[in-house]
Design an enzyme around this catalytic site. Structure first.
Site, PDB file in Angstrom:
ATOM      1  CG  HIS A  20     -41.030  25.794  -4.545  1.00  0.00           C
ATOM      2  ND1 HIS A  20     -42.311  25.434  -4.858  1.00  0.00           N
ATOM      3  CD2 HIS A  20     -40.742  26.846  -5.354  1.00  0.00           C
ATOM      4  CE1 HIS A  20     -42.785  26.225  -5.819  1.00  0.00           C
ATOM      5  NE2 HIS A  20     -41.827  27.083  -6.142  1.00  0.00           N
ATOM      6  CG  ASP A 123     -44.149  22.932  -3.412  1.00  0.00           C
ATOM      7  OD1 ASP A 123     -43.322  23.732  -2.955  1.00  0.00           O
ATOM      8  OD2 ASP A 123     -44.702  23.083  -4.536  1.00  0.00           O
TER       9      ASP A 123
END
Ligand code: UDP
Length: 487
Positions: A20, A123
């Protein structure tokens, strides 16, 4: 307004795992390349793994910085310096890491209120950033580090529940632009049933749906049918601005410096690759957080050896002594003496290896970043999905763009679980011989991925689809800022 006041200020908040962090930092760097003032929020150990690349961007004149927030090591009981899923040494630590995210909420909220950016890119693991964005009256963009295809696949299984009416162990993904069949055992548990993650996933999804839109590390020419499905059937606003790794990691320093956990310069593996012929080496990696059981790793070792092809194999175990159980008797010595195999225990400079002309294919767990990084270099894949959305990504590779050969994994598992199915050495050998053997099927695959490589390059150049999407988004965000400023 003068041009400084008009300058768009965006804060990026990545989740604590390489899969990520890497693409979101790359994304942030892309925005900074295009005259946006960028701040990336990280904790100290993770920040140090990107600092070199950010420093180079600053030297190039870009307005980009990392804002480092202290990591609550003592509060959650993690040793100093363990701040990502890539550096934990037990599954218990994964829970502690997750708890740290709750503790980071207050200081991050405070920072955002103090700094008042024009936009937050966060995120999926930080759904509460939507509330902050609403309080500040700014857009929140959700970051999804995966394919459109996998998000559409998850949606399809959740909404249509094809597994509930199936009269065999195979289901079709209802209403998809391509005919896609999957084993029920390959579908993620959280789409099929209610699991301990369902509620968490629902919260993330809801915050995504209420966000201004979703930033996708993909490009139109790769996934146009599923980009369309995502926007129309699923009803989300999205911008495809990938592949971001191709966009920003242009030189060796960028490729070595990116999240280099072990601080290696990569010269040993590059020297080894320099002694190999064009497209002759298979790169084998299962991503940054996968630990395969020793029984499976042994089968892979036998299969690779029997294939007769050269390979680089990244093997990751959490503890030093676990490496002893992996390899068959004398395997490491044989591979070293014959120069047939280069084994990396730990972290590999992946994009540097994939970029080398001797690298001719990849065995991948179907993490989206690895898929794009391999595609950027025109490399065909052997697919070896394990957890999360990886089985959907496999289907995309083997049945939609047809640039992958299935490794034969039949069972989805939760991350951290070993699973019960085993891919046998003969299957490994067969897939490697097919992909690396230069036969007609392999050459067709290579041609197809070669075309996608060219399209990826075009997408991020001036006039390309991702370039145009980025410009549209930046202009849209600038207009929102102006409207807010006059209100
Ligand atoms: N990576 C790397 N070296 C390694 C393992 C992973 O550089 O030894 C990088 C890889 O290039 C990719 C990311 O870590 O950018 C992993 O992301 P991916 O989506 O492929 O898989 P995940 O780790 O999230 O399962």
């Amino acid at each position: 307004m003068d041009s400084e006041t008009q300058k768009l200020r965006i804060f990026f908040l990545p989740y604590h795992t390489a899969g990520h962090m890497i693409p979101m930092v790359d994304e942030a760097r892309v925005f900074a390349m295009h005259d946006v003032d960028v701040t990336i929020i990280l904790t100290p150990a993770n920040a140090s793994l990107f600092q070199e690349n950010i420093d180079r961007d600053v030297l190039a004149g870009h307005r980009i910085r990392i804002h480092s927030i202290p990591f609550p090591s003592a509060e959650v009981g993690l040793p100093q310096g363990i701040e990502s899923l890539n550096t934990i040494t037990s599954m218990e630590m994964a829970g502690q890491l997750y708890n740290s995210l709750q503790l980071l909420r207050n200081p991050i909220e405070q920072l955002l209120h103090d700094q008042r950016p024009d936009c937050i890119v966060a995120d999926m693991f930080f759904p509460w950033t939507l509330d902050v964005a609403n309080q500040l009256r700014i857009p929140r963009l959700a970051f999804r580090g995966t394919s459109y295809f996998s998000l559409c696949g998850e949606y399809c299984v959740r909404v249509h529940e094809p597994h509930k009416s199936a009269n065999s162990d195979v289901v079709s993904l209802t209403g998809f632009p391509h005919k896609i069949e999957m084993l029920i055992s390959q579908l993620p548990d959280w789409c099929k049933t209610t699991t301990r993650f369902t509620a968490m996933m629902d919260v993330m999804r809801e915050s995504e749906e209420k966000s201004y839109g979703v930033l996708m590390n993909s490009f139109h020419e790769l996934e146009n049918d599923y980009e369309e499905y995502f926007k129309t059937t699923m009803g989300l606003k999205a911008w495809s601005i990938g592949p971001v790794s191709l966009w920003v990691n242009r030189n060796v320093s960028d490729k070595v410096g990116r999240f280099n956990i072990e601080g290696r310069d990569g010269h040993e593996v590059i020297d080894w690759l320099n002694s190999k012929g064009h497209n002759s080496v298979l790169y084998v990696s299962f991503g940054g957080i996968t630990k395969l059981p020793a029984t499976q790793l042994k089968e892979i070792a036998y299969g690779l050896e029997a294939s007769g092809h050269s390979f680089i194999w990244v093997v990751r175990k959490r503890k030093e002594d676990e490496y002893d159980e992996i390899f068959p008797e004398g395997f490491e010595e044989r591979m070293k003496e014959s120069k047939r195999g280069f084994i990396i225990k730990g972290w590999a400079p992946q994009v540097l290896i994939l970029d080398h002309p001797a690298t001719g294919g990849m065995v991948s767990h179907c993490g989206w970043n690895s898929i794009l990084e391999s595609l950027n270099e025109g490399l065909p894949l052997i697919t070896w999905p394990l957890f999360a959305e990886q089985f959907f990504n496999e289907k995309f590779l083997t049945d939609v763009v047809r640039i992958g050969v299935p490794g034969g994994v039949k069972e989805w598992r939760e991350w951290g679980q070993e699973g019960t199915s085993l891919v046998k050495r003969e299957e490994v050998e067969k897939a490697v011989k097919l992909l690396m053997g230069g036969g007609e099927e392999a050459e067709d695959i290579r041609k197809r991925v070669g075309r996608l490589k060219d399209e990826a390059k075009k997408a991020v150049e001036i006039g390309g689809s991702s370039y145009a999407n980025l410009m549209d988004l930046i202009n849209e965000l600038k207009s929102l800022k102006m409207i807010k400023n006059v209100e």
